[in-house]
Structure formats: C-alpha cells, structure tokens
Design a protein around this motif. Structure first.
Motif, short mmCIF file in Angstrom:
data_model
loop_
_atom_site.label_atom_id
_atom_site.label_comp_id
_atom_site.label_asym_id
_atom_site.label_seq_id
_atom_site.Cartn_x
_atom_site.Cartn_y
_atom_site.Cartn_z
N LEU A 36 16.37 21.63 74.39
CA LEU A 36 17.50 20.94 73.76
C LEU A 36 18.31 21.96 72.97
CD1 LEU A 36 18.84 18.18 73.28
CD2 LEU A 36 17.36 17.91 71.28
N ALA A 37 19.58 22.13 73.37
CA ALA A 37 20.42 23.17 72.75
C ALA A 37 21.29 22.63 71.62
CB ALA A 37 21.31 23.82 73.81
N GLU A 38 21.75 21.38 71.73
CA GLU A 38 22.70 20.87 70.73
C GLU A 38 22.63 19.35 70.69
OE1 GLU A 38 27.55 21.03 69.85
OE2 GLU A 38 26.71 21.72 71.77
N PRO B 73 17.65 20.20 67.91
CA PRO B 73 17.75 21.33 68.84
C PRO B 73 16.56 22.28 68.69
CG PRO B 73 19.85 20.92 67.77
CD PRO B 73 18.86 20.05 67.08
#
Length: 389
Positions: A75-77, A218
């Motif tokens: 999960l990046a953002e 994130p």
C-alpha cells in the motif's frame, strides 16, 4: 418480693405497654385501610388520537462497502481519512505499481514484435501468391502448346512441378499468417490483462459517499479482500428497528414515522417506513422494520441507537386517555374512575395507541374523571377512598 407480687408487676407492665401501643396500631391500620389514597386525576375528553407502533434499532446505511484490493501489493498511499466525503471516481488508495508498470512495458514490446512478424509474413504471402500466379500462367501456356504438339512433354512436367511448389509456398505463407495473427492476438490480450492489473493499483470510489472507517495505512502489504477503508452512501440512511410481531398487521411501506435518537431524546426526526422484514426472530418474536430518516440531527453516527414511532392510524375525534391512567388486570386493560370520593374499577377496550395517549373504544365516556396513585403511593384497589392532590 414474693412470686405473686413479681407476676403481678410483669402483668401490669405488659398491660401498660399494650395500652400505649394500641392507639399507634389503630392509627397505622386506619392509614393503611381507611385513610384516603392521594391520587392524581384526569378528566376524559374527546380529542385527536394518532396510533403509533414503537421499535428500537440502529442507524444504518442502505449501501455500505468495504474498500479492498484485488491484488496483493504494498500500500503506497491512502489520501482519504475517516469522516471524509468523497465523490464518485475519486482516488481512495494507491498501491505500488512499479513492477506492474514494467510488466505492461514488456507486453507492449511483445505486441509490437508480434505485429511486425504479422506484417512480414503477410508480405511473404503476397510474394508467394505472385509466384503461384506466374507458375500457373506458365503451366497453362505450356499445356496449350502441348495440345498443339509444339511443346515437349518434359517442359510440361517441369511447369506442373513449379506450380505445385508455388501453391505449397502460398499455403505455407497463409499458415504463417494465421500463426502470426494468433501470436499478435495473444500478445494483445496479455497486454490488456496486465494493463487491467495495473489499473488495480489505483482504487477509486465506486459512488459518492462518506468514509466511516480507515483500517490500513501506507507501507503494509494488502491482500485481496482485506479491508482498507469502509464507506457508505449517504443518499439513504434508515433505522433498522425491531418491532413486536403483534404490530405486523398494521404496518405498511410508506407510513409516516418519527425517529428519536438517544443522543437527543427531545428531538423527533421525520421519517417513513422503507421496508418490512419478512422473517421474525424465533426467540424475541420481533421482526425488522427499516425506517428511512428524512432529516438527520447535526451529529450522527452509523450504528447509534434510536427509537422509531410508526404512525398506523388517526382519529380526528375519539375518547382519549393518557396511558399513565391505564391499569391492567389479568391481561385486560381498565381504569379507576373517581366516584363519590372512591376509586371504582372499570374495564375498558383500547383502540389506537400513540405517544402517551390511547383511544378508548368502550368503558369510558367524555367527562369521566379517572385517577391513578400519586408517585410513591401504593397501588389502587376497587373501593379505595381517594383524595386528589
């Protein structure tokens, strides 16, 4: 002191104690059995009565969604948070798409190569077709000369062989085209597949609504189906209330209702019946009625408790009686009517029941004075003397 004198002294003291206590006992007995019971009274009157059915439930959204990933990735953002109002198509979360993006580039190159191969084999097929046409023309010419006895038989055999080779080359070229087209189709489908997987890295809102919970931050790896956010549509919120099954016959979709949230018991929010449940709880003998809330209070939360009051009927003019003056004996309703300073039991029949008021179908008339024991007093009995406070 002799025994006789001692006995006479004890007897005298006992008599004195009884004489002293007798007035107190008499006073208590009088207060308990003969003194008037303090009551509050009410004059029965004709007035409008609205029947209501009450149920208790929780505020729920008709449409609620768990936002999750369709692929396993980091999960990046997460650009939204609990309490945010979001629009349809708005970005809710973004996954790391580096590897997915590179795979799409590889598949694009593979598709370009397959398309180039297809163009090449189509060119080969055109060349083979031209050779086949030339061989056929030569074959037909030599065959005509042989019929006129001009051409030699050996030349015809060679022409037949060249035509067969040309036809085989043309057929091979067609097969190569079919194979190249298949490869190009597979390459295009692979590209579309990986482009779609790349699109899974961007998670957008499926509709306009409200984020009610944020479950992930994130940095962690999410798996398919794992909750990242929870959101609801605010277009339709209702209270799913449990109502006793005995009220089922009087309920219908569209009936007006009022909703009282426990956070603000002094305020009633307008609503209407949106849906009736079709399965009753086998233990509590209640079923679910969904009441749509038309106006929400300033502060509200999904899951908060509320009471709903569903209007089942109205009488413009009926004998009305506050519910506090309704008493029950052996499951039958009644009321104490004040007559000649005493409480007289009278069995009544109730109709519509509303917010603290009930319709009396029989047993009372307008002008009758009913009474109920004042707070702190004991229960009334038929024939009790009463005094109105």
């Amino acid at each position: 002191m002799t025994v006789a004198e001692l006995f006479r002294g004890r007897r005298a003291r006992a008599i004195l104690a009884w004489v002293t206590a007798a007035p107190l006992v008499t006073l208590v007995t009088y207060q308990l059995k003969f003194a008037p019971v303090p009551v509050v009274a009410h004059a029965v009157e004709m007035r409008a009565v609205a029947g209501e059915v009450m149920g208790t439930g929780t505020l729920e959204a008709r449409i609620k969604t768990i936002i999750s990933s369709r692929i396993q990735e980091r999960l990046a953002e997460v650009p939204v948070d609990q309490g945010d109002i979001v629009a349809e198509g708005q970005l809710l979360a973004r996954l790391d798409d580096g590897e997915l993006g590179r795979r799409v580039e590889v598949e694009k190159a593979a598709l370009e190569s397959a398309v180039a191969t297809l163009r090449r084999v189509k060119t080969d097929e055109g060349r083979a077709a031209a050779i086949e046409r030339q061989a056929r023309i030569e074959h037909d010419r030599i065959s005509a000369l042989l019929d006129d006895r001009v051409s030699a038989r050996a030349e015809l055999d060679k022409a037949v062989e060249r035509l067969a080779v040309a036809e085989a080359e043309e057929e091979r070229a067609r097969a190569a085209i079919a194979e190249a087209e298949g490869e190009a189709s597979r390459a295009e489908k692979n590209l579309r597949y990986h482009e779609e997987r790349l699109s899974f890295a961007r998670i957008a809102s499926p509709y306009a609504g409200l984020i009610v919970r944020r479950d992930r931050d994130p940095g962690g790896v999410v798996v398919p189906g794992g909750a990242i956010l929870q959101m609801i549509s605010t277009n339709e919120l209702w209270v799913s209330a449990w109502v006793d099954e005995t009220a089922m016959a009087g309920l219908a979709v569209g009936q007006p209702a009022r909703v009282v949230f426990r956070s603000d018991p002094a305020t009633s929010c307008p609503g209407e019946v949106a849906r009736l449940g079709r399965e009753a709880d086998r233990e509590t003998r209640e079923f679910v009625v969904d009441v749509r809330v038309k106006e929400l209070p300033r502060n509200w939360a999904v899951g908060q408790r509320a009471e709903v009051y569903i209007e089942t009927g109205q009488r413009e003019s009926a004998v009305s009686l506050p519910l506090r003056f309704v008493a029950w004996r052996d499951g039958a309703p009644g009321a104490f009517v004040k007559a000649d300073g005493r409480a007289r039991w009278r069995t009544i029949r109730l109709g519509l029941r509303g917010a603290g008021t009930a319709e009396v179908i029989s047993g009372l008339s307008a002008g009758d004075v009913v009474c109920a024991a004042k707070g702190g007093g004991g229960p009334l009995e038929d024939g009790h003397r009463v005094s109105v406070k």
